[in-house]
Design an enzyme around this catalytic site. Structure first.
Site, PDB file in Angstrom:
ATOM      1  N   SER A 140      39.131  38.545  22.730  1.00 27.62           N
ATOM      2  CA  SER A 140      38.869  37.405  23.591  1.00 27.62           C
ATOM      3  C   SER A 140      40.082  36.818  24.286  1.00 27.62           C
ATOM      4  CB  SER A 140      38.123  36.317  22.819  1.00 27.62           C
ATOM      5  OG  SER A 140      37.440  35.539  23.741  1.00 27.62           O
ATOM      6  N   ASP A 191      33.199  32.889  21.888  1.00 31.06           N
ATOM      7  CA  ASP A 191      34.640  33.044  22.100  1.00 31.06           C
ATOM      8  C   ASP A 191      35.323  31.711  22.399  1.00 31.06           C
ATOM      9  OD1 ASP A 191      33.717  35.618  22.012  1.00 31.06           O
ATOM     10  OD2 ASP A 191      34.190  36.103  24.100  1.00 31.06           O
TER      11      ASP A 191
HETATM   12  P1  ADP Z   1      38.696  40.356  26.056  1.00 27.14           P
HETATM   13  O1  ADP Z   1      38.212  38.971  26.267  1.00 27.14           O
HETATM   14  O2  ADP Z   1      38.040  41.026  24.911  1.00 27.14           O
HETATM   15  O3  ADP Z   1      40.181  40.473  25.967  1.00 27.14           O
HETATM   16  P2  ADP Z   1      37.543  40.687  28.679  1.00 27.14           P
HETATM   17  O4  ADP Z   1      37.186  41.893  29.459  1.00 27.14           O
HETATM   18  O5  ADP Z   1      36.483  39.699  28.358  1.00 27.14           O
HETATM   19  O6  ADP Z   1      38.251  41.201  27.337  1.00 27.14           O
HETATM   20  O7  ADP Z   1      38.692  39.903  29.420  1.00 27.14           O
HETATM   21  C1  ADP Z   1      39.874  40.570  29.841  1.00 27.14           C
HETATM   22  C2  ADP Z   1      40.224  40.130  31.246  1.00 27.14           C
HETATM   23  O8  ADP Z   1      40.568  38.719  31.256  1.00 27.14           O
HETATM   24  C3  ADP Z   1      41.448  40.813  31.786  1.00 27.14           C
HETATM   25  O9  ADP Z   1      41.129  42.048  32.361  1.00 27.14           O
HETATM   26  C4  ADP Z   1      41.952  39.815  32.826  1.00 27.14           C
HETATM   27  O10 ADP Z   1      41.220  39.913  34.036  1.00 27.14           O
HETATM   28  C5  ADP Z   1      41.606  38.480  32.192  1.00 27.14           C
HETATM   29  N1  ADP Z   1      42.745  37.936  31.447  1.00 27.14           N
HETATM   30  C6  ADP Z   1      42.829  37.769  30.117  1.00 27.14           C
HETATM   31  N2  ADP Z   1      44.011  37.246  29.760  1.00 27.14           N
HETATM   32  C7  ADP Z   1      44.710  37.084  30.892  1.00 27.14           C
HETATM   33  C8  ADP Z   1      46.017  36.601  31.203  1.00 27.14           C
HETATM   34  N3  ADP Z   1      46.846  36.162  30.245  1.00 27.14           N
HETATM   35  N4  ADP Z   1      46.391  36.583  32.500  1.00 27.14           N
HETATM   36  C9  ADP Z   1      45.575  37.016  33.471  1.00 27.14           C
HETATM   37  N5  ADP Z   1      44.346  37.478  33.250  1.00 27.14           N
HETATM   38  C10 ADP Z   1      43.902  37.517  31.978  1.00 27.14           C
HETATM   39 MG    MG Z   2      36.236  38.388  26.785  1.00 28.39          MG
END
Ligand code: ADP
Ligand code: MG
Length: 400
Positions: A140, A191
Site C-alpha cells: 500500500s 489501506d
Molecule cells: P501498492 O499500493 O500496493 O504499492 P498500487 O498499484 O496500489 O500498489 O500503487 C502504486 C502506485 O502508487 C505507483 O505506481 C505510483 O503511481 C503511486 N505511488 C505510490 N507511492 C508513490 C510515491 N512515493 N510517489 C509517487 N507515486 C507513488
Molecule cells: Mg495500493
C-alpha cells in the site's frame, strides 16, 4: 529487526530529512513541515473490505514522507523520488479539480479533488516525496502517499481533521475517494484506515460496514514471534481488471441475495445454493469464511493464544488461492517454502497476483524460513524476493 539480510525501514528522522532535503533541492527553500504516513500489511481479512467485512491490518514501519509548504496562488508543484529518479509535476488547482491528472500524479495531486469532494477547499502547495514503502508490492504505497499528502494539506489549510480519530476517518474517506475516482482503482478502504487510524503496537480490527475500529494489542516479540513480509517482486499486470471483476462478482451476488453487502449473509449454504454458477459460489464462500476467520483470529489474540493463529492464516491463503483465485505461483511458492521451514502460518496478503506474502515465525526460525524461501525462488528461477522483518508501526503524523 531480524537477521541482517532483512530490509530495514527508515526511521522517522531519516525519512523527514530525506524529504526536506529533496524539497530544498527542488524548490530552493525549506519546507514548512514534513508529514509521514505508513504502508500496511493485512494479517487476515483479504478482499473483505469492499464487502462490508472485517480485516486486521497493521501499519508498517515503512512510510511515505511528504515535505510541504503552502503557496499563496493556485499552483501545485509535486516531486517524488521513484526508483531513484526524481519525477516532477506542476499544474493548477483547477486542472486537478477537472481531474486532468494521470498516473502517479493522480495519487498525489488527486487528494485535492478528494478534499474538494468532501467540502474542503485546498490552496496551492509545493510537495517533495520520499518513500521507503516499496511501490506496487501490495504493501500500500498508494495509500501511504495519499495519506501523507492529505495530512500535510489538512494542517497547512487548517482543516484540523487529523486531530482525532473521527476526523481521521474523514481523511480516510477523502483518500479512498481520491483512489476510486481520480486514480480509478476501486479499492475498499482497508489501506487508508490502516495508514491513518492504527495505534503503535496494535493491529487495527476494522469493521468495514460502519468503519468502526478496535485497537488489538499485538506484541509478537513478547511471544518470541516475528512477522516476515516477503515481497515476491512479481507484479502481474492482470491486477487491476481482476480486482474490479472480483468486486463486480461480489456485488452481483449481493444483488441476487437482496443484501447490500456479503457481510449480511448468515446462512452460507443457502446463499451458495442461490448462486448462478460455481465460480460466483466460490467467490461468496471466500468472503464469508474469511470474515469468520478474522473473528476467530481476534478471539485467539484476545485469549492470549497467538501461537495458535497459524492455521487460520493458512486457510485464508487456500481460500484466496482456490475460491477467490487471486494468488500466483510466486505467492504459492513463498507460502509453501515458509511453512515447510517451520512458519506457524503463511499467506498471501494484499490484492494478489504478485505483491507480498506474510509468514508468522518463531524468532529462532526466522533465518531458516528466509533461507528456505530464497532457495525455492532460485530453484524456480524467480527474481530474488525482498524480505522484511516487521513490527507494528504507527499511523500517519507530522514528523518535522
Ligand atoms: P501498492 O499500493 O500496493 O504499492 P498500487 O498499484 O496500489 O500498489 O500503487 C502504486 C502506485 O502508487 C505507483 O505506481 C505510483 O503511481 C503511486 N505511488 C505510490 N507511492 C508513490 C510515491 N512515493 N510517489 C509517487 N507515486 C507513488
Ligand atoms: Mg495500493
Amino acid at each position: 529487526t531480524g537477521s541482517p539480510s532483512t530490509e530495514t525501514a527508515w526511521s522517522r528522522g531519516q525519512g523527514a530529512c530525506k524529504a526536506a532535503d529533496l524539497f530544498t533541492e527542488q524548490y530552493a527553500t525549506a519546507p514548512h513541515g514534513v508529514w509521514a504516513s505508513p504502508g500496511r500489511v493485512n494479517f487476515i481479512g483479504e478482499h473483505t473490505d469492499y464487502n462490508g467485512g472485517l480485516c486486521l491490518p497493521i501499519a508498517l514501519p515503512h512510510a511515505t514522507y511528504a515535505a510541504m509548504s503552502r503557496r499563496d496562488d493556485d499552483v501545485v508543484r509535486i516531486c517524488s523520488r521513484v526508483h531513484g529518479e526524481v519525477v516532477t509535476w506542476q499544474g493548477t488547482l483547477e486542472e486537478i479539480l477537472r481531474r486532468k491528472v494521470k498516473g502517479w500524479t493522480a495519487y498525489t495531486a488527486g487528494v485535492v479533488w478528494g478534499f474538494h469532494d468532501a467540502g474542503y477547499q485546498c490552496t496551492g502547495f509545493d510537495v517533495a516525496l520520499e518513500s521507503c514503502v516499496p511501490l506496487g508490492a501490495g504493501l500500500s504505497s498508494s495509500a501511504a502517499v495519499e495519506c501523507a499528502v492529505a495530512l500535510g494539506l489538512d494542517e497547512l489549510d487548517g482543516f484540523g481533521l487529523a486531530a482525532d480519530d473521527r476526523g481521521r476517518a474523514e481523511l480516510v474517506d477523502i483518500a479512498v475517494a481520491t483512489e476510486n475516482t481520480v486514480v480509478g482503482a476501486p479499492t475498499g478502504g482497508l489501506d487508508q484506515a490502516a495508514s491513518l487510524r492504527t495505534q503503535e503496537g496494535r493491529a487495527l480490527l476494522l469493521d468495514c460496514l460502519d468503519t468502526s475500529t478496535r485497537q488489538v494489542p499485538f506484541d509478537l516479540a513478547a511471544s518470541g514471534l516475528q512477522l516476515l513480509v516477503i515481497d515476491t517482486r512479481a507484479r502481474h499486470s492482470l491486477n487491476d481488471g481482476q480486482y474490479a471483476s472480483r468486486r463486480a462478482s461480489c456485488e452481483q451476488a449481493a444483488a441476487l441475495l437482496g443484501v447490500d453487502t456479503l457481510r449480511q449473509i448468515d446462512d452460507l449454504g443457502a446463499a451458495i445454493a442461490m448462486m448462478p454458477d460455481a465460480t460466483t459460489a466460490a467467490r461468496v464462500r471466500h468472503v464469508v469464511t474469511e470474515i469468520q476467520r478474522v473473528q476467530d483470529f481476534v478471539a485467539l489474540m484476545d485469549a492470549g493464544r497467538v501461537l495458535d493463529v497459524g492455521p487460520l492464516m493458512n486457510e485464508s491463503h487456500e481460500s484466496l488461492r482456490d475460491d477467490y483465485e487471486v494468488s500466483c505461483a510466486e505467492l504459492d511458492v513463498a507460502v509453501a517454502a515458509a511453512r515447510l521451514a517451520g512458519a506457524l502460518g503463511a499467506r498471501m496478503t494484499g490484492g494478489g497476483f504478485g505483491g507480498s506474502a506474510i509468514a508468522l515465525v518463531r524468532e529462532v526460525d526466522g533465518a531458516a524460513v528466509q533461507d528456505a524461501v530464497r532457495a525455492q525462488y532460485r530453484e524456480h528461477g524467480f527474481i530474488a524476493p525482498k524480505i522484511h522483518g516487521v513490527t507494528p508501526g504507527r499511523s500517519g503524523a507530522r514528523v518535522s
